[in-house]
Design an enzyme around this catalytic site. Structure first.
Site, mmCIF file in Angstrom:
data_model
loop_
_atom_site.group_PDB
_atom_site.id
_atom_site.type_symbol
_atom_site.label_atom_id
_atom_site.label_comp_id
_atom_site.label_asym_id
_atom_site.label_seq_id
_atom_site.Cartn_x
_atom_site.Cartn_y
_atom_site.Cartn_z
ATOM 1 N N ASP A 266 8.983 -63.108 -68.125
ATOM 2 C CA ASP A 266 7.831 -63.393 -67.278
ATOM 3 C C ASP A 266 7.785 -64.896 -67.008
ATOM 4 O O ASP A 266 8.041 -65.694 -67.907
ATOM 5 C CB ASP A 266 6.542 -62.934 -67.969
ATOM 6 C CG ASP A 266 5.358 -62.917 -67.034
ATOM 7 O OD1 ASP A 266 4.872 -64.015 -66.676
ATOM 8 O OD2 ASP A 266 4.908 -61.829 -66.664
ATOM 9 N N ILE A 267 7.445 -65.290 -65.788
ATOM 10 C CA ILE A 267 7.399 -66.716 -65.453
ATOM 11 C C ILE A 267 6.154 -67.408 -66.011
ATOM 12 O O ILE A 267 6.093 -68.630 -66.038
ATOM 13 C CB ILE A 267 7.497 -66.967 -63.929
ATOM 14 C CG1 ILE A 267 6.331 -66.332 -63.188
ATOM 15 C CG2 ILE A 267 8.836 -66.493 -63.389
ATOM 16 C CD1 ILE A 267 6.216 -66.780 -61.738
ATOM 17 N N ASN B 61 -0.389 -52.258 -66.296
ATOM 18 C CA ASN B 61 -1.653 -52.241 -65.569
ATOM 19 C C ASN B 61 -1.459 -51.401 -64.319
ATOM 20 O O ASN B 61 -0.554 -51.668 -63.524
ATOM 21 C CB ASN B 61 -2.065 -53.664 -65.181
ATOM 22 C CG ASN B 61 -2.316 -54.536 -66.390
ATOM 23 O OD1 ASN B 61 -2.977 -54.121 -67.331
ATOM 24 N ND2 ASN B 61 -1.776 -55.736 -66.373
ATOM 25 N N HIS C 68 5.582 -51.930 -63.386
ATOM 26 C CA HIS C 68 6.205 -52.831 -64.343
ATOM 27 C C HIS C 68 5.528 -52.699 -65.694
ATOM 28 O O HIS C 68 4.334 -52.449 -65.779
ATOM 29 C CB HIS C 68 6.189 -54.278 -63.864
ATOM 30 C CG HIS C 68 4.846 -54.834 -63.524
ATOM 31 N ND1 HIS C 68 4.148 -54.462 -62.387
ATOM 32 C CD2 HIS C 68 4.071 -55.735 -64.156
ATOM 33 C CE1 HIS C 68 3.006 -55.118 -62.334
ATOM 34 N NE2 HIS C 68 2.922 -55.896 -63.407
ATOM 35 N N HIS D 124 5.037 -54.673 -69.331
ATOM 36 C CA HIS D 124 5.135 -55.933 -70.065
ATOM 37 C C HIS D 124 5.497 -55.611 -71.507
ATOM 38 O O HIS D 124 4.903 -54.701 -72.105
ATOM 39 C CB HIS D 124 3.784 -56.658 -70.087
ATOM 40 C CG HIS D 124 3.260 -57.045 -68.746
ATOM 41 N ND1 HIS D 124 3.356 -58.325 -68.260
ATOM 42 C CD2 HIS D 124 2.615 -56.323 -67.802
ATOM 43 C CE1 HIS D 124 2.781 -58.383 -67.069
ATOM 44 N NE2 HIS D 124 2.329 -57.175 -66.763
#
Length: 121
Positions: A32-33, A90, A103, A105
């Protein structure tokens, strides 16, 4: 409806770089950025799926199995299985889904605390 110009679709097409940690025929995983934990990796299916609901309703059995196997493989490769990790997806407006591409996480690397308080008895 799926937006083919969302950031993850653009990553899949190679238009935006990512710090890749895993790739298969069905999934891509990358850091993740804006990490929210010492280990924060995103796992996305390669197909155009908005949400888990969309994915499980329309993806092939091979895509579904490949995606969920990828989540487990990424956790193993990151070395977070033994100390523990959290996965989060989410889905939709009320859950604050920011990118309209499914996606997951993977968070790890420290005590993540409780997600929710216990419900009153």
């Amino acid at each position: 409806m799926y937006d083919p110009n969302n950031v993850f679709a653009r990553i899949l097409r190679g238009e935006i770089p990512c710090k890749k940690v895993y790739e298969s025929d069905t999934a891509l995983a990358f850091h993740d950025i804006n990490p929210q934990a010492p280990t924060h990796i995103l796992v996305i299916p390669k197909g155009a799926y908005v949400s888990l609901d969309d994915f499980t309703a329309t993806a092939s059995e091979a895509e579904i199995a490949g995606f969920f196997r990828a989540v487990g493989e990424v956790a193993r490769q990151a070395g977070v299985v033994e100390p523990g990790y959290r996965i989060l997806a989410n889905i939709g407006r009320d859950a604050h889904q920011e990118v309209p591409h499914l996606h997951v996480h993977i968070f790890a690397g420290r005590d993540l605390g409780r997600m929710l308080a216990k419900a009153p008895e």
